[in-house]
Design a protein around this motif. Sequence first.
Motif, PDB file in Angstrom:
ATOM      1  N   PHE A   1      14.014  15.947  25.620  1.00 18.57           N
ATOM      2  CA  PHE A   1      13.853  14.018  25.451  1.00 18.57           C
ATOM      3  C   PHE A   1      13.006  13.531  26.404  1.00 18.57           C
ATOM      4  CE2 PHE A   1      16.488  13.375  21.795  1.00 18.57           C
ATOM      5  CZ  PHE A   1      16.529  14.923  20.699  1.00 18.57           C
ATOM      6  N   CYS A   2      13.350  13.642  28.404  1.00 18.75           N
ATOM      7  CA  CYS A   2      13.122  13.469  28.946  1.00 18.75           C
ATOM      8  C   CYS A   2      11.583  13.432  29.300  1.00 18.75           C
ATOM      9  CB  CYS A   2      13.616  13.189  29.333  1.00 18.75           C
ATOM     10  SG  CYS A   2      15.424  12.539  30.030  1.00 18.75           S
ATOM     11  N   SER A   3      10.944  14.793  28.890  1.00 23.11           N
ATOM     12  CA  SER A   3      10.179  15.222  29.765  1.00 23.11           C
ATOM     13  C   SER A   3       8.918  14.393  28.569  1.00 23.11           C
ATOM     14  CB  SER A   3       9.713  16.597  29.615  1.00 23.11           C
ATOM     15  OG  SER A   3      10.072  17.032  28.266  1.00 23.11           O
ATOM     16  N   VAL A   4       8.994  14.280  27.731  1.00 24.27           N
ATOM     17  CA  VAL A   4       8.169  13.759  26.046  1.00 24.27           C
ATOM     18  C   VAL A   4       8.627  11.784  26.765  1.00 24.27           C
ATOM     19  CG1 VAL A   4       7.523  15.971  24.918  1.00 24.27           C
ATOM     20  CG2 VAL A   4       9.810  13.727  24.358  1.00 24.27           C
ATOM     21  N   GLY A   5       9.218  12.013  26.894  1.00 23.95           N
ATOM     22  CA  GLY A   5       9.209  10.406  27.250  1.00 23.95           C
ATOM     23  C   GLY A   5      10.425   9.559  26.413  1.00 23.95           C
ATOM     24  N   ILE A   6      10.937  10.393  25.961  1.00 24.84           N
ATOM     25  CA  ILE A   6      12.549   9.155  25.111  1.00 24.84           C
ATOM     26  C   ILE A   6      12.891   9.420  26.626  1.00 24.84           C
ATOM     27  CG2 ILE A   6      13.846   9.914  23.191  1.00 24.84           C
ATOM     28  CD1 ILE A   6      12.358  11.576  21.953  1.00 24.84           C
ATOM     29  N   PRO A   7      14.001   8.357  26.292  1.00 21.43           N
ATOM     30  CA  PRO A   7      14.580   7.844  27.919  1.00 21.43           C
ATOM     31  C   PRO A   7      16.641   8.662  26.604  1.00 21.43           C
ATOM     32  CG  PRO A   7      14.561   5.314  27.004  1.00 21.43           C
ATOM     33  CD  PRO A   7      13.363   6.845  25.895  1.00 21.43           C
ATOM     34  N   ALA A   8      17.115   9.664  27.846  1.00 24.31           N
ATOM     35  CA  ALA A   8      17.943   9.723  27.217  1.00 24.31           C
ATOM     36  C   ALA A   8      18.651  10.498  28.245  1.00 24.31           C
ATOM     37  CB  ALA A   8      17.000  11.134  26.299  1.00 24.31           C
ATOM     38  N   VAL A   9      20.268  10.252  27.995  1.00 25.22           N
ATOM     39  CA  VAL A   9      21.218  11.241  28.938  1.00 25.22           C
ATOM     40  C   VAL A   9      21.906  11.841  28.075  1.00 25.22           C
ATOM     41  CG1 VAL A   9      22.278   9.979  30.852  1.00 25.22           C
ATOM     42  CG2 VAL A   9      22.085   8.070  28.930  1.00 25.22           C
ATOM     43  N   ALA A  10      22.024  13.563  28.843  1.00 24.14           N
ATOM     44  CA  ALA A  10      22.687  14.060  28.801  1.00 24.14           C
ATOM     45  C   ALA A  10      24.203  13.917  28.679  1.00 24.14           C
ATOM     46  CB  ALA A  10      22.794  15.611  29.278  1.00 24.14           C
ATOM     47  N   ILE A  11      25.498  14.304  27.909  1.00 26.03           N
ATOM     48  CA  ILE A  11      26.735  13.533  28.347  1.00 26.03           C
ATOM     49  C   ILE A  11      27.907  14.370  27.318  1.00 26.03           C
ATOM     50  CG2 ILE A  11      28.914  11.953  27.447  1.00 26.03           C
ATOM     51  CD1 ILE A  11      26.049   9.461  26.977  1.00 26.03           C
ATOM     52  N   ASP A  12      28.646  14.422  27.989  1.00 28.79           N
ATOM     53  CA  ASP A  12      29.410  15.900  27.552  1.00 28.79           C
ATOM     54  C   ASP A  12      30.771  14.784  26.220  1.00 28.79           C
ATOM     55  OD1 ASP A  12      28.572  18.247  28.812  1.00 28.79           O
ATOM     56  OD2 ASP A  12      29.957  18.350  30.458  1.00 28.79           O
ATOM     57  N   ALA A  13      31.045  15.478  25.026  1.00 27.24           N
ATOM     58  CA  ALA A  13      31.852  13.879  24.189  1.00 27.24           C
ATOM     59  C   ALA A  13      32.655  13.698  25.140  1.00 27.24           C
ATOM     60  CB  ALA A  13      32.180  14.788  23.532  1.00 27.24           C
ATOM     61  N   PHE A  14      34.019  14.431  26.120  1.00 24.31           N
ATOM     62  CA  PHE A  14      35.206  14.311  27.008  1.00 24.31           C
ATOM     63  C   PHE A  14      35.196  12.713  27.352  1.00 24.31           C
ATOM     64  CE2 PHE A  14      34.145  18.609  27.871  1.00 24.31           C
ATOM     65  CZ  PHE A  14      33.212  18.215  29.135  1.00 24.31           C
TER      66      PHE A  14
ATOM     67  N   LYS B   1      38.632  16.577  24.439  1.00 22.87           N
ATOM     68  CA  LYS B   1      39.447  16.942  26.377  1.00 22.87           C
ATOM     69  C   LYS B   1      41.066  16.201  25.604  1.00 22.87           C
ATOM     70  CE  LYS B   1      37.743  17.951  30.202  1.00 22.87           C
ATOM     71  NZ  LYS B   1      36.862  17.435  31.883  1.00 22.87           N
ATOM     72  N   ASP B   2      41.509  17.019  26.078  1.00 22.42           N
ATOM     73  CA  ASP B   2      42.695  16.200  25.728  1.00 22.42           C
ATOM     74  C   ASP B   2      43.510  15.859  26.703  1.00 22.42           C
ATOM     75  OD1 ASP B   2      44.251  18.579  27.598  1.00 22.42           O
ATOM     76  OD2 ASP B   2      45.202  19.560  26.246  1.00 22.42           O
TER      77      ASP B   2
END
Length: 452
Positions: free
Chosen positions: A126-139, A181-182
């Motif tokens: 996404f970032c490489s095509v110009g969409i500002p994105a952040v990867a997040i682990d659900a926990f 995560k518990d």
Amino acid sequence: MTIVMKFGGTSVADAEHIREVARIVRERLARKPVVIVSAHAGVTDQLDQIGRDAVLGHADAAPLAERHAKLLHDLGLDPSLLAPLLHEIETLLKGIELVRELSARTRDMVHSFGERLSVRTVAAHFCSVGIPAVAIDAFDAGLITDSNYGRARPLPEAEKKIYETLRNIPGVPVITGYIGKDLNGHITTLGRNGSDYSGAIFGNALNVEEIQIWTDVDGVMTADPRVVPLAQSIPEMTYEEAGELAYYGGKVLHPATIQPAVAKKIPVRVLNTKKPVSPGTLIEQRVPGDALPVTSITSRRGVAMLNVISTRMLGQSGFMARLFDEFGKREIVIDHIATSEVSVTLTTDAHSDLESIERALKEIADLEVERGKATVSIVGRGMRSHPEVVSKALLTLHQAGIAPQLITQSALRSSLSLLVEESQASAAVRALHQSFFEMAPADIPRAARAGA
Ligand code: ADP
Ligand code: ASP
Ligand code: MG
């Protein structure tokens, strides 16, 4: 204005699909999407196998690493992006090889890498095509769950935590489906196919205007198109129908998906990544207008039929309570039940520990267990005003040479389930689909029309 867009494993299977996902998200940026992503198609199965191999002392994570390296290469991304996670898997596998043991908790940890790897790749693209994105682990986004490894459920406080965490994230969050995560900090999973459920959990917590489930077919269909090539897309259905369909085997949605959406009456839309212009299926509380007699037909395999026979005890008060108690203690879910003077017949997942139930009930009843069954279910709110569906379904199966062994319909009459041999499940679905969806009235045999 926010929407949740959940992309299943098939939608992020390879570089070409991931590029398509980016195009779809870009077109909806104005709706402030929160993106939930599954592992690339097949990766969770692959991880599961690697975990089992590790117990035997010969885990090989190289094919997994190669697949992810190829994806990074095909998308022109930094080849070292996933190195820390791939290293972590290696270490974990070494640990399993050493102790030769894979607990449910460790299995969840092994599985979790699928989604943790895929969000990083998708967000980087996404970032490489110009969409500002952040990867997040659900926990890290507040998804805390109970400690039921392999089928965890969110804790009530997750809703607020998710809201608090995601409210301040700049750009498009790309969040792992399937995992949480518990409270002890151990990774959990929500059950296979659980990313749909994640989509609904995040949608509910953020009170979004729509939850979109992007998959590889034109929404929810009148039957699994892999079983019935003439299956058609269903434009609209109710939460109740979607819930029944998912519960009785319609893989297109995880059975728990609808619950969080219902709580806030958030519309769920099932869409096709390969054909984004197609309208897919809208799932809502109520659908205006008259319903067809049947909405969809599905089947679930791996079912066991249990006959509990007791000439002495059955009619006595407390017998059923004792019976249910033994299932309850083992957390074995009973799906269908029918009673007669001398026996109770019920169905459950064939993988459950039924032998221990047999032992526990020894003094009061005999238990016959028959595995290798499937339930075929006809789902539709229209059945309430079309009682002829039952006779038509039975006649159709009779003409196909299939004799159901148990027939159940609840008082709500939004589903009818028929227990058949597993080997007959696909034939039963095809015959029923033909009879309810593919025939002009004139084609319907006279006897069925009389019942109709
Ligand atoms: P994803 O990777 O998007 O989660 P899944 O493979 O889990 O996709 O679910 C989509 C698949 O569900 C479809 O390819 C289809 O074969 C299957 N399926 C089963 N029943 C239905 C149904 N009633 N309508 C649509 N798809 C169905
Ligand atoms: N990756 C998980 C699975 O394969 C969850 C999902 O795809 O929804 O079951
Ligand atoms: Mg799925």
